[in-house]
Every structure is written in C-alpha cells, then in structure tokens.
Enzyme design. Structure first.
Site, short mmCIF file in Angstrom:
data_model
loop_
_atom_site.label_atom_id
_atom_site.label_comp_id
_atom_site.label_asym_id
_atom_site.label_seq_id
_atom_site.Cartn_x
_atom_site.Cartn_y
_atom_site.Cartn_z
N HIS A 20 -3.62 1.83 5.00
CA HIS A 20 -2.91 3.00 4.48
C HIS A 20 -2.49 3.94 5.60
CE1 HIS A 20 -4.73 1.61 0.66
NE2 HIS A 20 -3.68 2.19 0.11
N LYS A 67 0.84 -1.19 0.00
CA LYS A 67 0.00 0.00 0.00
C LYS A 67 0.88 1.24 0.00
CE LYS A 67 -3.96 -2.27 2.06
NZ LYS A 67 -5.00 -2.28 3.08
#
Length: 371
Positions: free
Chosen positions: A292, A266
């Site tokens: 994230h 990510k």
C-alpha cells in the site's frame, strides 16, 4: 521438508482441502518425532534466535514480548527455554488467553512469573490456561512469537483454522498505530517437519516477518520494516514550492478517484489539504503496487507539485471488472497492514461513495471482509 501431498493420492483442489491435507501430513510426521528430538530442535531454534536482529532489539530489558505456551508433551517448539531467556533479560512476557471460539476471542495477558506459568491448569489439548485476572498487555507487545501447524519460507503460516493469531496481530497493529507506535514484529517458530515448500493461504491469512526453524531463519518478503516505512509515509507535508497553477485551485486539480480500469489492486483512501486548510478525500489505486505504501509513493509527486499536504486514512483492495454489455462493477474490501484504519473502523463506504460519484454507471459495493 514436507511436501503438500503424499501417498500417491490426487492433490486436493479447493483451498480448505489443501489446508486439511497439509495438516494431516505434517501431523503424521510430528507424531513420529521422539520427545528427545523435539527438545533438541527446540534448543536449536533458541540458538538461531540469537542471530535475529529483531530478537536482539526486542528481547531487551523493559520490553514486552508475546510468547505462546507449549502443549505439554506435544510436538511443537518447546518455548519454556525461550521464556526463561526472556525472563533472565528482564523482558515482560505476555501469553495468549483464549476466551471463546471466535477469531477475536484471544488476547495477551502479562505473566507474573515463570512459577505462576508452570502451575497453570491445562485445557483439553494440554495447553496451559492463563489466569483471566492477569493484566491485559494492551499495546505494549512489540514482538509476537506464533505457533503453527506449518510454515513456508515466504512467511505464510497454517494454524488450526480458528484465526486467533491473524485477528490478534491485525488488532494489535491497529492499536499500536493509533498510538504512533511501530507495528509488532511477528516471528513463527517451527520444528523441521513444519517448514514446508508451500502453505496454501487466503486473503485473511497474515504474513509473518520471519520464520525460525532448527536449521535456518527465513525472512518474509513483507516485513515489519516495510510497515514502518508505510507508517513514516502516513502523513507528509506537500512541497511549499508549488507552481502558480498548482497554487490556484489545487484541490480541484486533484481528482477524487484515480484507479485502474480493470483488475484487482491495492488502494488507499487519503485526505488532502491545501494551504488554506481546505480538504477533500480521494481514492488512489495501482496494479503495480506490491504494498500500500507503493500507492502513496506513486501519488506523492502530484501532491508535491500542487503544494498539497496529505494523510492516509487507511486502505484495502479494489476489484474492478467490465461486463460484456458494457457495464462495470467495483468491489472495495479488505484492509492494509501498513495503513490500518486509525480508529479500527474502515471507511470503505466513503471510498465507495467517491467511486460511485466518479463512475455513475458502475455497480459499486464494499465489504469489510477479506484482505
């Protein structure tokens, strides 16, 4: 609980085949349910909803909740009792209106009354069709109840393959975030046969916050709380007690790209600003980040030490691979539920330019698809 395959047949291999097999198996079990059992289990679902904290928070006067209308005579949770409970609590109910075959062709409209809903015509699947002139719910929806073919305890949902809800939840999350509102809470409603051990999923499939069945409430690993934490981290002021070295040329000391040498991970695109108002964009990624927001958490110490402010513009995923001839490729794609692109348009192109500048010998590309 249903299993993935039955009848002694070899298990399907591809993801679409797995989904089709699971749909067939669950459908067979649902067809065997008498209407009285559907009614009984639906009432148990409503009863268990009362134990859900987010239900007590969002099913309150003045709030807006999205609720699907049940198939008449179908084998899914009967939502009419839930609808009545919401109306009794002065909750505004939004119902899905499908306007076309595309995944984005579903929106939520505000129902004027239960009587109006009860009098709606039915489509070919015996689902009530809301009036297209009813007001659009917009960003008011704070909680979404979704139907399913099947769900598992990790919040994975299998629908009929149109992608209506995955797209709607993603768009609503982006809209609410742009208005500084928390992401919507998502809850799947399932009859007993619809809770399975494992739902095959792909990158674009949305993970629900909770699943409610006649027997239990299952909380998914990725929750609205996680997304709220991400929203709180989106813009943060760096430390004013930066070191002398950090105070001089802070932006120059903060690399434009810092990502793992290989793998799928990510990433976030952030804008960093120094004390004089100068700014730059930077790409950060991590193999260890489950969410994230974890990427942002990892970079915060460097930002504080340099006295830099930052704002997360959005995120997605990066696939970085090495080739036997010594070359490498970088693919930037997908999106972030915690940090959706604020204007609805991704900036993967910006991220790609930064990566190309940092790694001039790499083959850099980007895509708006995937998750």
């Amino acid at each position: 609980m249903a299993s993935l395959t039955s009848g002694g047949l070899p298990p399907p291999t591809s993801l679409p085949e797995q989904k089709r097999a699971l749909r067939r198996e669950v459908a067979a079990q649902l067809r065997a349910m008498p209407p009285t059992l559907v009614e009984e289990q639906s009432l148990k679902v409503l009863s268990l909803l009362e134990s859900l904290e987010t239900w007590r928070t969002h099913a309150a006067a003045g709030s807006t909740v999205s609720l699907f209308l049940p198939i008449q005579g179908g084998r899914e949770v009967d939502t009419w009792p839930i609808l009545q409970t919401l109306v009794d609590r002065d909750v505004q109910v939004a119902v899905p209106l499908v306007t076309g075959p595309g995944s984005t062709d579903m929106r939520m409209v505000l129902a004027p009354s239960i009587a109006a809903l009860r009098s709606l015509p039915l489509d070919k699947w015996s689902i009530p069709i809301p009036d297209a002139t009813w007001p659009d719910a917009g960003s008011e929806v704070g909680m979404i109840f979704t139907p399913c073919v099947a769900m598992d305890r990790d919040g994975h949902r299998l629908g009929h393959g149109k992608g209506y809800y995955d797209s709607y939840i993603r768009r609503l999350t982006e809209l609410r975030t742009s208005q500084s509102l928390p992401p919507p809470v998502t809850v799947g409603l399932a009859l007993a046969p619809q809770l399975v051990d494992h739902v095959p999923v792909e990158d674009s499939d949305y993970t629900l916050d909770a699943i409610v069945t006649p027997a239990q409430v299952c909380h998914a690993p990725t929750t609205a709380q996680e997304r709220m934490e991400a929203a709180a981290m989106r813009t943060t002021v760096g430390s004013t007690a930066a070191s002398e070295a950090g105070a001089l040329g802070a932006l120059a000391q903060f690399p434009g790209v810092d990502i793992p040498e290989e793998g799928v991970f990510k990433y976030v695109l952030i804008e960093v600003v120094d004390s004089d108002g100068n700014s730059k964009k930077a790409v950060r990624g991590s193999l260890s980040a489950a969410y994230h927001k974890d990427v942002v958490h990892l970079v915060q110490p460097d930002l504080r030490n340099l006295g830099l402010n930052y704002h997360v513009l959005g995120g997605g995923r990066i696939r970085r691979e090495s080739s036997p001839d010594g070359g490498s490729s970088i693919l930037i794609y997908g999106f972030s539920y915690g940090f959706p692109w604020e204007d609805g348009a991704h900036q993967h192109g910006v991220s790609a330019e930064l990566c190309q500048e940092a790694f001039p010998g790499a083959e850099v590309s980007w895509s708006a698809d995937g998750y």
